[in-house]
Design a protein around this motif. Structure first.
Motif, short mmCIF file in Angstrom:
data_model
loop_
_atom_site.label_atom_id
_atom_site.label_comp_id
_atom_site.label_asym_id
_atom_site.label_seq_id
_atom_site.Cartn_x
_atom_site.Cartn_y
_atom_site.Cartn_z
N PRO A 43 0.91 -1.18 0.17
CA PRO A 43 -0.03 0.03 0.08
C PRO A 43 0.82 1.23 -0.20
CG PRO A 43 0.06 -0.80 2.22
CD PRO A 43 0.93 -1.91 1.14
N ASN A 44 0.40 2.52 -0.14
CA ASN A 44 0.83 3.78 -0.07
C ASN A 44 1.59 4.02 1.24
OD1 ASN A 44 0.45 4.70 -2.52
ND2 ASN A 44 -1.63 5.44 -2.26
N GLY A 45 2.83 4.26 1.22
CA GLY A 45 3.57 4.53 2.39
C GLY A 45 4.15 3.25 2.87
N ALA A 46 4.10 2.21 2.20
CA ALA A 46 4.70 0.87 2.67
C ALA A 46 6.25 0.79 2.84
CB ALA A 46 4.13 -0.40 1.89
N GLY A 47 6.75 1.71 1.89
CA GLY A 47 8.54 1.62 1.87
C GLY A 47 8.91 1.35 0.56
N LYS A 48 8.21 1.02 -0.59
CA LYS A 48 8.33 0.51 -1.90
C LYS A 48 9.46 1.51 -2.60
CE LYS A 48 4.50 0.34 -3.63
NZ LYS A 48 3.52 0.80 -2.78
N THR A 49 9.13 2.88 -2.45
CA THR A 49 9.90 3.93 -3.20
C THR A 49 11.15 4.10 -2.44
OG1 THR A 49 7.83 4.94 -4.21
CG2 THR A 49 9.83 6.23 -3.94
N THR A 50 11.16 4.19 -1.12
CA THR A 50 12.36 4.16 -0.30
C THR A 50 13.40 3.13 -0.59
OG1 THR A 50 11.12 5.40 1.27
CG2 THR A 50 13.28 4.29 1.99
N LEU A 51 12.83 1.98 -0.64
CA LEU A 51 13.59 0.62 -0.94
C LEU A 51 14.43 0.88 -2.18
CD1 LEU A 51 14.89 -2.08 -0.39
CD2 LEU A 51 12.67 -3.21 -1.14
N ILE A 52 13.80 1.33 -3.46
CA ILE A 52 14.06 1.31 -4.68
C ILE A 52 15.10 2.84 -4.55
CG2 ILE A 52 13.69 2.44 -7.14
CD1 ILE A 52 11.07 0.80 -7.15
N SER A 53 14.82 3.72 -4.07
CA SER A 53 15.65 5.04 -4.06
C SER A 53 17.00 4.56 -3.42
CB SER A 53 15.08 6.10 -3.14
OG SER A 53 14.07 6.46 -3.87
N ILE A 54 16.93 3.70 -2.17
CA ILE A 54 18.43 3.25 -1.56
C ILE A 54 19.08 2.61 -2.65
CG2 ILE A 54 19.38 1.85 0.16
CD1 ILE A 54 17.26 2.73 1.89
N VAL A 55 18.51 1.36 -3.38
CA VAL A 55 19.42 0.64 -4.22
C VAL A 55 19.95 1.64 -5.37
CG1 VAL A 55 19.32 -1.37 -5.87
CG2 VAL A 55 17.88 -1.36 -3.55
N CYS A 56 19.03 2.54 -5.77
CA CYS A 56 19.58 3.35 -7.06
C CYS A 56 20.33 4.56 -6.44
CB CYS A 56 18.51 4.05 -7.77
SG CYS A 56 17.35 2.85 -8.53
N GLY A 57 20.76 4.67 -5.16
CA GLY A 57 21.68 5.61 -4.72
C GLY A 57 21.37 7.01 -4.43
N LEU A 58 19.88 7.05 -4.54
CA LEU A 58 19.30 8.31 -4.56
C LEU A 58 19.12 8.82 -2.97
CD1 LEU A 58 16.75 7.99 -7.21
CD2 LEU A 58 19.02 9.19 -7.40
N VAL A 59 18.97 7.65 -1.97
CA VAL A 59 18.82 7.66 -0.60
C VAL A 59 19.84 7.10 0.21
CG1 VAL A 59 17.20 7.40 1.41
CG2 VAL A 59 16.30 8.63 -0.75
N ASN A 60 20.42 7.61 1.29
CA ASN A 60 21.19 6.75 2.08
C ASN A 60 20.50 5.91 3.00
OD1 ASN A 60 23.42 7.98 0.74
ND2 ASN A 60 23.35 9.76 1.99
N ALA A 61 20.92 4.69 3.07
CA ALA A 61 20.31 3.77 4.06
C ALA A 61 20.82 4.37 5.47
CB ALA A 61 20.84 2.42 3.87
N SER A 62 20.27 3.67 6.54
CA SER A 62 20.55 4.07 7.80
C SER A 62 21.53 2.91 8.45
CB SER A 62 19.45 3.86 8.83
OG SER A 62 18.62 5.08 8.36
N THR A 63 21.18 1.59 7.96
CA THR A 63 22.01 0.55 8.21
C THR A 63 21.82 -0.45 6.90
OG1 THR A 63 20.23 -0.66 9.35
CG2 THR A 63 21.50 0.69 10.60
N GLY A 64 22.87 -1.53 6.80
CA GLY A 64 22.78 -2.49 5.86
C GLY A 64 23.67 -2.31 4.82
N THR A 65 23.56 -3.07 3.73
CA THR A 65 24.39 -3.30 2.57
C THR A 65 23.77 -3.53 1.39
OG1 THR A 65 25.19 -5.41 2.77
CG2 THR A 65 26.57 -3.79 3.77
N VAL A 66 23.68 -3.12 0.29
CA VAL A 66 23.35 -3.40 -0.91
C VAL A 66 24.29 -3.80 -1.87
CG1 VAL A 66 21.70 -2.55 -2.69
CG2 VAL A 66 21.26 -2.13 -0.29
N THR A 67 24.42 -4.68 -2.88
CA THR A 67 25.14 -4.84 -3.98
C THR A 67 24.24 -4.99 -5.28
OG1 THR A 67 25.55 -7.14 -3.75
CG2 THR A 67 27.14 -5.92 -2.59
#
Length: 312
Positions: A43-67
């Motif tokens: 649903p809206n606000g679930a975190g979908k766009t935040t997740l994509i934005s982190i993987v694409c380097g548009l938003v910095n994660a607080s913790t964790g790693t992505v390759t």
């Protein structure tokens, strides 16, 4: 059915808390394989766009790693980003540029040499070739959406993110999108799709992830998900209407319908044929003659709504 191969995207213990304390993502772990079409539903606000934005380097994660393709998105940002094409939700396009120059420019941003033949191929695949010399500001919303997709594909990415790609666009574009995604998969491109149009996931995805309130609550092969969680309904049309359901049939949880001319039996995929055969036998034993029987199966949308409801 999709067979898992080389991991293309690896997300480990990813979380994001914004200033003010809002936690958009909570310990997300997810691997997506090369050539997979992965649908992320929520649903809206679930975190979908935040997740994509982190993987694409548009938003910095607080913790964790992505390759991505084995490249860390933080320590090897440029190499990781070159592998990714992103089609965002918003229609932000250079209004005064022509379609051809805008898409060519996007390719150059990633250090790729000019390749007019490839740009032509992309524009043709999106029914944009006839508009190549048009300024973007003169295009319809659906055509602007096609330009965004062309720009995302301009540098030949190995991963394509489609964030609500067909929101508010016509059916023709949606069908073109589905055809394009199928073609990209054949070329080994990994596609991650977020959508509110659940038929899109049902049509295209190999696996489906459901995210709500920043947590991925389920990741499942689409066919397995629909088999495990899909409900079926059997409607029995009776020859004569009944005022009440006989006591002998109480265990089936039947519902009267059509003014007593029909009985509806709801069951899950696991019970399937066994439960239906028993019911039909017990109907006959109760003296209820029926003239027709038909079944319907729940859609992916029904399953999704139930899953999110359970998490609330």
């Amino acid at each position: 059915m999709f067979t898992a191969m080389t991991t293309m995207i690896s997300i480990s213990n990813l979380s994001k808390t914004y200033e003010g304390g809002f936690q958009a993502l909570k310990t997300v772990n997810l691997d997506i394989s090369r050539g997979e079409i992965f649908a992320l539903l929520g649903p809206n606000g679930a975190g979908k766009t935040t997740l994509i934005s982190i993987v694409c380097g548009l938003v910095n994660a607080s913790t964790g790693t992505v390759t991505v393709g084995g490249k860390n998105i933080v320590t090897d940002y440029r190499a990781a980003r070159e592998l990714i094409g992103l089609v965002p939700q918003e229609l932000t396009t250079e209004a005064f540029e022509t379609v051809f120059s805008a898409v060519s420019f996007s390719r150059g941003l990633f250090g790729k040499p000019a390749n007019p033949a490839y740009i032509e191929k992309v524009l043709r695949s999106l029914s944009l070739w006839d508009k190549r010399n048009n300024k973007i500001m003169t295009l319809s919303g659906g055509m602007k959406r096609r330009v965004l997709i062309a720009k995302a594909l301009s540098h030949e990415p190995r991963v394509l993110f489609l964030d609500e790609p067909t929101a508010g666009v016509d059916v023709e574009l949606r069908r073109d999108m589905w055809a394009l995604v199928s073609e990209l998969r054949e070329q080994g491109v990994t596609v991650i799709l977020t959508t509110h149009y659940i038929e899109e996931a049902e049509e295209m995805a190999d696996r489906i992830g459901v995210i709500t309130r920043g947590e991925i609550i389920l990741v499942e092969d689409k066919a397995t998900l629909m088999h495990k969680l899909g409900r079926k309904q059997l409607t029995v049309q009776l020859q004569e209407a009944i005022d009440s359901i006989p006591e002998t049939l109480a265990d089936y949880g039947l519902e009267r319908a059509a003014g007593g001319h029909a009985l509806v039996f709801t069951y899950d995929a696991e019970r399937a044929q066994h439960g239906v055969a028993e019911l039909l036998r017990d109907l006959a034993a109760a003296g209820l003659a029926f003239k027709d029987v038909n079944t319907t199966q729940s859609s992916l949308e029904d399953i999704f709504v139930d899953l999110v409801k359970e998490e609330r």
